[in-house]
Design an enzyme around this catalytic site. Structure first.
Site, PDB file in Angstrom:
ATOM      1  CB  CYS A 211      -3.949 -34.192 -36.589  1.00 13.37           C
ATOM      2  SG  CYS A 211      -2.196 -34.606 -36.505  1.00 13.37           S
ATOM      3  CD  GLU A 241      -4.293 -32.140 -43.703  1.00  8.70           C
ATOM      4  OE1 GLU A 241      -3.216 -31.516 -43.812  1.00  8.70           O
ATOM      5  OE2 GLU A 241      -4.342 -33.386 -43.623  1.00  8.70           O
TER       6      GLU A 241
END
Length: 464
Positions: A211, A241
């Site tokens: 992303c 992440e």
């Protein structure tokens, strides 16, 4: 033919001085630091040899993204794959709700849908590019370094498409299964730079679905590193992440919540914030899994910057940033704060929008709230947290399979505790609020609502 990036060694000046004692504030003289960059024509080292204090992760990523064996924009099959995703993941029930102002009544069930919910742009993009990869490489082996997103429905669909997870043994990924010519997908959460180096050295086709909001955070911690600031990362140290973000940082410490941030700030102030911290040894024990190698709180908390896992609570990230800034003002003086504290906005718009919509929903009159999303989804857990904090009955489930038999539900609380409850749906006319995490397709929400309608329909038949 795929190109392999190589390393060469240069020497770059670091003009920002470093601190060398626990609270003295003395600056060390500027120094020159060797930096590894990628060049052509040299033998490629192993990832283990390449990663170290001298490794320039930013330059490596810059060159990797421009190599022939890397793709992050898809392969020209966008229209076709989006149509397939629409068939698999969209919902007539959700469409009906949106067409009627996010509110509609079926029988004795009124449903209120959060105004921001479900698939965010980054998630949809990641899944769509993964679908394109399968279309582009119909015969090749395709691997993925972690779940593409935290949703069981989507991950199962990719398994059916023969997109295989890198096997894990004793907590370590076994990249030995990946061979030259294979395709490897990096998920929406990104991947640690060490994994990227490993894959690049294997000369595989890398399909990067990270992303852009996540890579924005990487840019932030790289700025911290360049300025010799330690990154205080608001996140969960084991989340994919945050693991990736930490790999791009220099010195870092990961704090899960305000309580841990207060502990760090109390240590910086020598116990004068709230007395929660104690010795250096206790500090390192508390954060042993959440700090960079060789972390020294007496040296590495003199200059700090704030970053976050994009799925954390927006308000908490902001409060942590304010607390750290005030701490540095108190420690070093208001006039010197810019030398000791730096902050950039790294809060994801989609996360913020879903949280804002949830805050709005808990102000409305509802009997209960359903939160639909993967049980390992951080952003979904925080939607549940908002409802729990308001004292509203709220049920976080990852699929419709958690409902039944009969009027029974198995759900999780915001911290992950699994709970089972009988007769969770009240009798008679009810109003349900419903939302879903950023990794949750509309179809999953539809299946949950169908289960609710079925239970209430059976109830009506019994009363007839």
């Amino acid at each position: 033919m795929a190109t392999t990036l190589q390393f060469c060694r240069v020497c770059a000046r670091t003009d920002v001085g470093s601190r060398h004692n626990n609270r003295s504030g003395a600056l060390a003289p500027p120094r020159r630091r060797p930096v590894i960059v990628r060049c052509s024509g040299e033998k490629s080292p192993s990832s283990a040899a390449a990663i170290g204090a001298e490794f320039d992760a930013k330059l490596f990523r810059h060159n990797l993204t421009r190599s022939d064996n890397y793709n992050r924009r898809g392969f020209g099959h966008k229209e076709e794959t989006l149509e397939l995703m629409n068939q698999e993941y969209t919902s007539d029930i959700i469409k009906k709700l949106k067409e009627n102002g996010y509110e509609y009544t079926w029988g004795n069930v009124k449903v209120k849908l959060a105004e921001a919910y479900g698939f965010c742009w980054g998630v949809e993009r990641a899944v769509q590019i993964a679908y394109e990869a399968r279309k582009q490489f119909p015969e090749e082996k395709i691997w993925i370094t972690n779940e593409i997103i935290h949703n069981p429905t989507v991950n199962k669909r990719l398994e059916e498409m023969a997109v295989q997870n890198i096997p894990v043994e004793e907590g370590k990924k076994q990249f030995d299964v990946v061979n030259k010519g294979d395709v490897v997908v990096l998920p929406a959460f990104g991947a640690a730079v060490e994994e990227m180096v490993t894959l690049n050295n294997k000369n595989v086709q890398i399909v990067d679905t990270t992303c852009p909001w996540v890579s924005k955070v990487w840019t932030t911690v790289e700025k911290h590193k360049k300025g010799d600031y330690t990154s205080i990362i608001h996140g969960k140290y084991s989340h994919e992440e945050t693991v990736a973000t930490a790999s791009f940082a220099g010195k870092y410490i990961i704090v899960k919540n305000m309580k841990e941030a207060e502990y760090v700030c109390d240590y910086i102030l020598g116990g004068e914030l709230n007395g929660s911290s104690s010795t250096k040894e206790a500090f390192l024990e508390k954060f042993k899994k959440a700090v960079s190698k060789g972390f020294d709180p007496d040296v590495d908390l003199v200059k700090v910057g704030i970053a976050n896992q994009t799925t954390m609570l927006k308000g908490e990230t902001e409060e942590i940033g304010k607390l750290v800034e005030k701490t540095m003002m108190r420690k070093f003086g208001v006039e010197n704060v810019n030398e000791h504290f730096i902050s950039f906005n790294t809060i994801c718009d989609a996360t913020q929008e879903r949280q804002d919509a949830m805050y709005k929903m808990v102000e409305e009159k509802v009997d209960l709230i359903l939160v639909v999303g993967g049980w390992n989804s951080s952003n979904t857990s925080h939607l549940q947290e908002i409802a729990e904090d308001r004292g509203i009955p709220s049920y976080w489930i990852d699929s419709e399979k958690r409902i039944g038999p009969g009027n029974k539900i198995a759900y999780k609380l915001m911290h992950g505790e699994l709970v089972e409850k009988e007769n969770w749906l009240p009798k008679g006319q009810i109003t349900i609020g419903i939302t879903s995490g950023a990794s949750t397709p509309d179809k999953a929400v539809e299946e949950v609502l169908k289960k609710v309608f079925e239970i209430k329909r059976e109830e009506a038949l019994q009363l007839a």
